[in-house]
Design a protein around this motif. Structure first.
Motif, short mmCIF file in Angstrom:
data_model
loop_
_atom_site.label_atom_id
_atom_site.label_comp_id
_atom_site.label_asym_id
_atom_site.label_seq_id
_atom_site.Cartn_x
_atom_site.Cartn_y
_atom_site.Cartn_z
N ARG A 257 60.05 76.27 -51.59
CA ARG A 257 58.66 76.46 -52.02
C ARG A 257 58.59 77.09 -53.41
NH1 ARG A 257 55.39 79.31 -47.29
NH2 ARG A 257 57.38 80.31 -46.90
N ALA A 258 59.49 78.04 -53.68
CA ALA A 258 59.49 78.68 -54.99
C ALA A 258 59.83 77.68 -56.08
CB ALA A 258 60.48 79.85 -55.01
N SER A 260 59.48 74.49 -55.90
CA SER A 260 58.41 73.50 -55.96
C SER A 260 57.24 74.02 -56.78
CB SER A 260 57.95 73.12 -54.55
OG SER A 260 59.00 72.49 -53.84
N GLU A 261 56.92 75.31 -56.64
CA GLU A 261 55.83 75.88 -57.44
C GLU A 261 56.19 75.91 -58.91
OE1 GLU A 261 52.71 76.52 -56.59
OE2 GLU A 261 53.36 75.59 -54.71
N ARG A 262 57.45 76.23 -59.21
CA ARG A 262 57.88 76.20 -60.61
C ARG A 262 57.81 74.78 -61.16
NH1 ARG A 262 61.40 80.48 -58.85
NH2 ARG A 262 63.02 79.00 -58.17
N ARG A 264 55.71 72.45 -60.23
CA ARG A 264 54.30 72.13 -60.49
C ARG A 264 53.83 72.71 -61.82
NH1 ARG A 264 54.38 72.41 -54.80
NH2 ARG A 264 53.38 70.57 -53.85
N GLU A 265 54.27 73.92 -62.12
CA GLU A 265 53.89 74.52 -63.40
C GLU A 265 54.49 73.74 -64.56
OE1 GLU A 265 51.63 76.91 -63.81
OE2 GLU A 265 51.37 76.68 -61.63
N ASP A 278 48.62 67.77 -57.78
CA ASP A 278 48.33 68.07 -56.38
C ASP A 278 48.84 66.99 -55.43
OD1 ASP A 278 47.13 70.44 -57.06
OD2 ASP A 278 45.08 69.67 -56.96
#
Length: 331
Positions: A257-258, A260-262, A264-265, A278
């Motif tokens: 998840r970490a 994946s969030e990076r 997305r940024e 999204d």
């Protein structure tokens, strides 16, 4: 459409062109544990030859007997599994019931045009009027395999579902094998020679193109899946940037998840809207507590399959924010 239905179309067109009478059976509705999905096809030639399936056995035999006794002049709507006796007779699973449309093919059936469009890689909608037998080809193709109101049958035909996997690693091998078993047309983008040399999955196409070039060449549509499976953002992100701008049905990438969030940024720094970003599935797949590459591949395919079938799964995602114990291979 799957390869079985494509085979049915090709054979039905060939039989019709040779002057052989052909009846096309289409599954239009199912209830319970029906053996074949809506949209499944069966072609029955006048001499008793069959191609395709609507139930996997007993119903085909009954249809053959029905057509030997009397071939319909116009389309007919028939139902199997209404009574307990029918369910036992035809071997339908518990509570199973299915409805079929039987269509005698002729010069006005436009099946050859339908097949030609599919083989050009196009989506085609074919509308059949049960009262008259008239057929039209429509530009507006429904998402569902069939739309049936009791009077009109609209069937959607198109290319096989496709999957582009970035990277030819161990996970990709299992993912490709699952996808091939589910009748996807699978392409692997692997520019790294050391990974290509050990690739051994018959039936999957291996390309040396960079991932972004592979996406552009594939021209993803709503029957396309793109998965980044290398853990290397220099490769996975290349594919994701281009895939998220398309109509691809499912775009995902492995990672915690970490991570994946990076990701997305990072993606937001490119020519992508928030809505585009999204659409990314990451971490990709269902949270099954995966520990091995085949389990991860299963989680990915299971999520895609559920979404293809319109099933909303309510699951609790307990994957760790950082590298952890539940799915270490996804970190």
């Amino acid at each position: 459409m799957d390869s079985v239905n494509l085979e049915v179309l090709r054979q039905a067109v060939a039989w019709t062109a040779a002057g052989v009478p052909v009846t096309l059976a289409t599954v239009v509705r199912t209830w319970g544990s029906s053996p074949r999905p809506e949209g499944a096809l069966l072609a029955i030639a006048g001499d008793g030859r069959l191609v395709g399936s609507v139930s996997g056995g007993c119903i085909e035999d009954d249809l053959l007997d029905r057509l030997r006794a009397k071939r319909p002049c116009r389309p007919e709507h028939v139902t199997y599994g209404i009574t307990a006796e029918q369910t036992r007779r035809f071997g339908l699973p518990c509570g199973g019931k299915l409805e079929l449309v039987l269509e005698p093919l002729g010069p006005g059936s436009r099946l050859a045009e339908t097949l030609a469009g599919v083989e050009r890689g196009e989506m085609v909608a074919r509308r059949l009027d049960l009262a008259t037998g008239e057929v039209d080809l429509l530009a507006d193709v429904p998402d569902a395999a069939v739309v049936f109101d009791g009077h009109t049958l609209v069937s959607a035909f198109g290319p096989r579902w496709r999957m582009l996997i970035v990277g030819a690693g161990q996970l990709s091998r299992f993912l490709a094998e699952f996808a091939l078993a589910l009748d996807y047309q699978v392409t692997i983008s692997e520019p790294r020679e050391e990974y290509r040399d050990s690739w051994t999955v018959p039936g999957a196409t291996l390309t040396t193109e960079m991932p972004d070039d592979a996406v552009i060449a594939l021209r993803p549509d709503r029957r396309t899946v793109v998965i980044g499976a290398t853990h290397d953002p220099k490769l996975d992100d290349l594919a994701l940037i281009d895939a998220l701008k398309t109509d691809a049905f499912y775009v995902g990438a492995i990672g915690s998840r970490a991570n994946s969030e990076r990701r997305r940024e990072r993606l937001k720094l490119f020519d992508l809207t928030d809505g585009d970003v999204d659409r990314l599935h990451g971490p990709v797949g269902l949270p099954l507590g995966c520990r091995t590459p085949p389990e991860i591949a299963l989680a990915i395919v299971a999520d895609i399959t559920a979404r293809r079938n319109g099933v909303e799964l309510v699951v609790r995602d307990e994957r760790p924010v950082s590298v952890g114990e539940a799915c270490p291979a996804l970190a």
